[in-house]
Design a protein around this motif. Structure first.
Motif, mmCIF file in Angstrom:
data_model
loop_
_atom_site.group_PDB
_atom_site.id
_atom_site.type_symbol
_atom_site.label_atom_id
_atom_site.label_comp_id
_atom_site.label_asym_id
_atom_site.label_seq_id
_atom_site.Cartn_x
_atom_site.Cartn_y
_atom_site.Cartn_z
ATOM 1 N N LEU A 48 0.823 -1.194 0.000
ATOM 2 C CA LEU A 48 0.000 0.000 0.000
ATOM 3 C C LEU A 48 0.865 1.255 0.000
ATOM 4 O O LEU A 48 1.890 1.328 0.679
ATOM 5 N N CYS A 49 0.438 2.249 -0.760
ATOM 6 C CA CYS A 49 1.182 3.501 -0.835
ATOM 7 C C CYS A 49 0.958 4.331 0.423
ATOM 8 O O CYS A 49 -0.052 4.193 1.118
ATOM 9 N N HIS A 51 -0.063 7.648 2.481
ATOM 10 C CA HIS A 51 -1.247 8.479 2.264
ATOM 11 C C HIS A 51 -0.917 9.749 1.478
ATOM 12 O O HIS A 51 -1.759 10.295 0.776
ATOM 13 N N LYS A 110 -4.137 8.405 -14.891
ATOM 14 C CA LYS A 110 -3.437 7.157 -15.197
ATOM 15 C C LYS A 110 -2.463 7.364 -16.349
ATOM 16 O O LYS A 110 -1.319 6.889 -16.312
ATOM 17 N N CYS A 164 4.352 2.425 -7.100
ATOM 18 C CA CYS A 164 3.304 2.152 -6.114
ATOM 19 C C CYS A 164 1.947 2.639 -6.609
ATOM 20 O O CYS A 164 0.947 1.927 -6.522
ATOM 21 N N LEU A 165 1.910 3.831 -7.153
ATOM 22 C CA LEU A 165 0.655 4.389 -7.656
ATOM 23 C C LEU A 165 0.108 3.579 -8.832
ATOM 24 O O LEU A 165 -1.082 3.268 -8.891
ATOM 25 N N THR A 168 -1.009 -0.120 -7.425
ATOM 26 C CA THR A 168 -2.080 -0.222 -6.439
ATOM 27 C C THR A 168 -3.273 0.672 -6.726
ATOM 28 O O THR A 168 -4.410 0.337 -6.370
ATOM 29 N N LYS A 169 -3.046 1.802 -7.351
ATOM 30 C CA LYS A 169 -4.127 2.765 -7.553
ATOM 31 C C LYS A 169 -4.729 2.687 -8.955
ATOM 32 O O LYS A 169 -5.932 2.828 -9.143
ATOM 33 N N TYR A 170 -3.857 2.462 -9.949
ATOM 34 C CA TYR A 170 -4.324 2.485 -11.339
ATOM 35 C C TYR A 170 -4.316 1.116 -12.005
ATOM 36 O O TYR A 170 -4.619 0.996 -13.196
ATOM 37 N N ASN A 171 -3.929 0.085 -11.259
ATOM 38 C CA ASN A 171 -3.971 -1.294 -11.757
ATOM 39 C C ASN A 171 -3.181 -1.479 -13.050
ATOM 40 O O ASN A 171 -3.596 -2.180 -13.966
ATOM 41 N N GLN A 219 -4.899 14.312 -4.359
ATOM 42 C CA GLN A 219 -5.137 13.000 -3.721
ATOM 43 C C GLN A 219 -6.633 12.712 -3.689
ATOM 44 O O GLN A 219 -7.427 13.544 -3.286
ATOM 45 N N GLU A 220 -6.998 11.531 -4.176
ATOM 46 C CA GLU A 220 -8.401 11.151 -4.180
ATOM 47 C C GLU A 220 -8.754 10.458 -2.875
ATOM 48 O O GLU A 220 -7.968 9.758 -2.303
#
Length: 220
Positions: A48-49, A51, A110, A164-165, A168-171, A219-220
């Protein structure tokens, strides 16, 4: 009588060949690679990234942008003539193979992250070549070498955040990247020129990257 001999011979061959074929078949099946859902090497050790990873990414790009021009200037001075006096002719950025950076503030987040990853993966590899060459060609140029090491350290931190982004965030588990030419077997002039071309283009690209990030990537 003859028929009995033939039947007996056939039975012996059958009893020997069939077990052998079965053994070979079982061996091949046992040795066959089975499909496995292995993680992508890019995302293999990613968790996990943090915060504040987006803000941290923005700051790292800002640091690189703020120091890029000075790095290029110091590099030129250390190479001497003709590089310091014929920048446009010898340091044409179009010859650096630097990845294109076509995203802007209207691009999807992305897409921006992928573009940044491609650019800084190339830069990270190029900095390795340039630093190695300068340690050999200009071992006493402490200011230049320190700037190269600091830029490399910042770039690697940025790459860690981007990885990391993306994972984990953008697959995104795979990004097509280019690394340019290895300068190991180039002559002195070619090594100096490639470094000059890469760093000049880097100044331009990192400025574009800094303009794309704030305040678009919140940041979302």
């Amino acid at each position: 009588m003859a028929q009995l001999l033939v039947d007996s011979l056939y039975l012996k061959i059958f009893n020997r060949v069939v077990p052998l074929l079965l053994t070979l078949h079982c061996t091949l099946v046992a040795g066959k690679a089975l499909p496995v859902n292995t993680p992508s090497p890019m995302c293999e050790n990613v968790h996990l990234c943090k915060h504040n990873v987006v803000e941290q990414t923005r700051r790292l790009v800002a640091v690189l942008n703020a120091t890029a021009q000075d790095l290029f200037s110091v590099y030129l001075n250390c190479q001497g003539d003709p590089f310091s006096s014929h920048v446009d002719e010898l340091c044409n950025a179009s010859g650096s193979y630097f990845p294109a950076f076509h995203v802007n503030r209207t691009s999807q987040k992305k897409e921006i992250m992928v573009a940044l990853y491609q650019v800084f993966a190339f830069l990270n590899a190029s900095l390795g070549n340039i630093t190695r060459d300068q340690e050999d060609l200009n071992p006493t140029a402490k200011d230049l070498l320190e700037r190269l090491h600091n830029t490399t350290k910042t770039t690697r931190g940025l790459m860690s955040n981007l990885t990391c982004l993306l994972c984990t965030k953008y697959n995104v588990h795979q990004v097509d990247v280019t690394y340019g030419k290895d300068s190991k077997h180039m002559n002195t002039f070619q090594k100096k020129q490639q470094g000059c071309q890469v760093l000049r283009r880097y100044v331009q690209v990192v400025s574009q990257a800094a303009q794309v990030l704030p305040p678009h990537l919140e940041q979302e």
